[in-house]
Design an enzyme around this catalytic site. Structure first.
Site, PDB file in Angstrom:
ATOM      1  N   HIS A 125       0.828  -1.221   0.000  1.00  0.00           N
ATOM      2  CA  HIS A 125       0.000   0.000   0.000  1.00  0.00           C
ATOM      3  C   HIS A 125       0.852   1.255   0.000  1.00  0.00           C
ATOM      4  O   HIS A 125       0.378   2.323   0.376  1.00  0.00           O
ATOM      5  CB  HIS A 125      -0.971  -0.025   1.200  1.00  0.00           C
ATOM      6  CG  HIS A 125      -1.939  -1.157   1.136  1.00  0.00           C
ATOM      7  ND1 HIS A 125      -2.617  -1.655   2.235  1.00  0.00           N
ATOM      8  CD2 HIS A 125      -2.306  -1.941   0.105  1.00  0.00           C
ATOM      9  CE1 HIS A 125      -3.375  -2.676   1.854  1.00  0.00           C
ATOM     10  NE2 HIS A 125      -3.200  -2.878   0.572  1.00  0.00           N
ATOM     11  N   ASN A 220      -2.158 -12.803  15.967  1.00  0.00           N
ATOM     12  CA  ASN A 220      -3.151 -11.731  15.905  1.00  0.00           C
ATOM     13  C   ASN A 220      -3.927 -11.662  17.210  1.00  0.00           C
ATOM     14  O   ASN A 220      -4.154 -12.688  17.856  1.00  0.00           O
ATOM     15  CB  ASN A 220      -4.120 -11.960  14.737  1.00  0.00           C
ATOM     16  CG  ASN A 220      -4.661 -10.636  14.199  1.00  0.00           C
ATOM     17  OD1 ASN A 220      -3.902  -9.747  13.844  1.00  0.00           O
ATOM     18  ND2 ASN A 220      -5.984 -10.508  14.188  1.00  0.00           N
TER      19      ASN A 220
HETATM   20  N1  APR Z   1      -0.799  -7.650  18.336  1.00  0.00           N
HETATM   21  C1  APR Z   1      -1.421  -8.515  17.481  1.00  0.00           C
HETATM   22  N2  APR Z   1      -2.507  -8.186  16.753  1.00  0.00           N
HETATM   23  C2  APR Z   1      -2.982  -6.923  16.881  1.00  0.00           C
HETATM   24  C3  APR Z   1      -2.386  -5.967  17.749  1.00  0.00           C
HETATM   25  C4  APR Z   1      -1.252  -6.376  18.482  1.00  0.00           C
HETATM   26  N3  APR Z   1      -0.623  -5.539  19.328  1.00  0.00           N
HETATM   27  N4  APR Z   1      -3.108  -4.805  17.655  1.00  0.00           N
HETATM   28  C5  APR Z   1      -4.108  -5.041  16.776  1.00  0.00           C
HETATM   29  N5  APR Z   1      -4.038  -6.301  16.317  1.00  0.00           N
HETATM   30  C6  APR Z   1      -4.887  -6.957  15.306  1.00  0.00           C
HETATM   31  C7  APR Z   1      -6.351  -6.597  15.412  1.00  0.00           C
HETATM   32  O1  APR Z   1      -7.020  -7.515  16.251  1.00  0.00           O
HETATM   33  C8  APR Z   1      -6.817  -6.700  13.957  1.00  0.00           C
HETATM   34  O2  APR Z   1      -7.329  -7.996  13.671  1.00  0.00           O
HETATM   35  O3  APR Z   1      -4.459  -6.467  14.046  1.00  0.00           O
HETATM   36  C9  APR Z   1      -5.558  -6.476  13.123  1.00  0.00           C
HETATM   37  C10 APR Z   1      -5.548  -5.148  12.374  1.00  0.00           C
HETATM   38  O4  APR Z   1      -6.560  -5.222  11.397  1.00  0.00           O
HETATM   39  P1  APR Z   1      -6.914  -3.903  10.562  1.00  0.00           P
HETATM   40  O5  APR Z   1      -7.086  -2.759  11.503  1.00  0.00           O
HETATM   41  O6  APR Z   1      -8.020  -4.273   9.645  1.00  0.00           O
HETATM   42  O7  APR Z   1      -5.588  -3.585   9.727  1.00  0.00           O
HETATM   43  P2  APR Z   1      -5.097  -4.271   8.387  1.00  0.00           P
HETATM   44  O8  APR Z   1      -5.476  -5.707   8.347  1.00  0.00           O
HETATM   45  O9  APR Z   1      -3.675  -3.936   8.243  1.00  0.00           O
HETATM   46  O10 APR Z   1      -5.934  -3.474   7.274  1.00  0.00           O
HETATM   47  C11 APR Z   1      -5.615  -3.755   5.924  1.00  0.00           C
HETATM   48  O11 APR Z   1      -7.061  -1.965   5.224  1.00  0.00           O
HETATM   49  O12 APR Z   1      -7.871   0.114   5.522  1.00  0.00           O
HETATM   50  C12 APR Z   1      -6.983  -0.621   4.782  1.00  0.00           C
HETATM   51  O13 APR Z   1      -5.087   0.206   3.722  1.00  0.00           O
HETATM   52  C13 APR Z   1      -5.584  -0.142   4.984  1.00  0.00           C
HETATM   53  O14 APR Z   1      -3.580  -1.478   4.942  1.00  0.00           O
HETATM   54  C14 APR Z   1      -4.862  -1.356   5.532  1.00  0.00           C
HETATM   55  C15 APR Z   1      -5.763  -2.503   5.109  1.00  0.00           C
END
Ligand code: APR
Length: 251
Positions: A125, A220
């Site tokens: 991204h 996760n």
């Molecule tokens: N340790 C492990 N897991 C974690 C932690 C942590 N400290 N903090 C949060 N999480 C987990 C959450 O439970 C969640 O399932 O990380 C995940 C983050 O998910 P999202 O917020 O959806 O982020 P991501 O998967 O990277 O989103 C993908 O969506 O909006 C777009 O471009 C944006 O790159 C992003 C894409």
């Protein structure tokens, strides 16, 4: 509470692997102070992505995107890697990690030292730190432009300026997807850290790796939409889990 047996089993898989692909999402950076998107209180609970992170909306009115981006500039610029980022860099130094596929734009993997040996980093991204004019493609760094006292920065050619991050509706950087998919086909272990796996095409990666015979480890805090393909799902904080894993791997 971390499950000791799962840590031992996952550490053994990592020790036996020679081509690990690490796939990261925003969850790996929350312990560096950067909110993720979909957890409670995440970025999308404050900014509707259909307005603030949509490329089409940006073309119409860049001020919404810049309102959100401005609130993140200093935070991302000053964020430091956490133990999870450093563990991944250490696994690269041990010759285990050969590719990092990240959905994050915060460059914390590079800050932690990833990419210094022979691992490739695929930023699906894009990257927060470099900006470009969407008309003439001229590139900028934050210190070169005023993003604070204007509604949104405009290039001398009259084009809108935005960080080289992929907004919804925008295509991924050329060649990054192909390189990442190749790594997923090559790897013998695919380690997902901190992603809800809801956004495509990034979320194709785990199943491609599985299809080509890799063992699948998930780290996760919450369940994902693809838990069923993980051989081991380590539920909890990425920093704590990696600290426990590295203790096992280094003994
Ligand atoms: N340790 C492990 N897991 C974690 C932690 C942590 N400290 N903090 C949060 N999480 C987990 C959450 O439970 C969640 O399932 O990380 C995940 C983050 O998910 P999202 O917020 O959806 O982020 P991501 O998967 O990277 O989103 C993908 O969506 O909006 C777009 O471009 C944006 O790159 C992003 C894409």
């Amino acid at each position: 509470m971390i499950d000791e047996k799962q840590i031992t089993d996952a550490a053994n898989i990592i020790k036996e692997s020679n081509y690990i692909v690490v796939f990261t999402g925003a969850g790996i950076s929350t312990e560096s102070g950067i909110d993720d998107f979909r957890s409670e209180g995440g970025l999308w609970s404050r900014y509707d992505p259909a307005i603030y992170a949509s490329y089409h909306y940006f073309l119409d009115d860049p001020s919404k995107f810049w309102e959100m981006n401005r609130s993140l500039e200093d935070l991302v610029a000053n964020a430091e890697p956490n133990p999870a980022h450093y563990a991944i860099a250490e696994l690269e130094e041990l010759g285990k990690v050969k590719a990092i596929i990240t959905q994050n734009v915060d460059m914390l993997h590079q800050k932690a030292g990833s990419g210094k040996y022979d691992a490739k980093i695929f930023e699906l991204h894009g990257q927060f730190g470099t900006l470009e004019c969407i008309k003439c493609r001229k590139e900028f760094h934050y210190e070169e432009i005023d993003t604070k006292s204007v509604k949104y920065p405009v290039c001398d050619c009259s084009g809108f300026i935005k960080p080289k991050v992929v907004l919804f509706g925008e295509s991924l950087p050329i060649g990054v997807m192909e390189g990442a998919m190749n790594a997923c086909r090559e790897c013998d272990c695919f380690l997902m850290v901190g992603s809800s796996l809801v956004v495509s095409p990034a979320n194709f990666m785990p199943s491609i790796a599985k299809q080509y015979g890799a063992r699948i480890l998930f780290i996760n805090k919450e369940s994902t939409v693809m838990d069923n393909i993980a051989d081991i799902f380590l539920r909890g904080s990425a920093s704590e889990i990696f600290t426990a894993l590295m203790k096992k791997i280094n003994t």
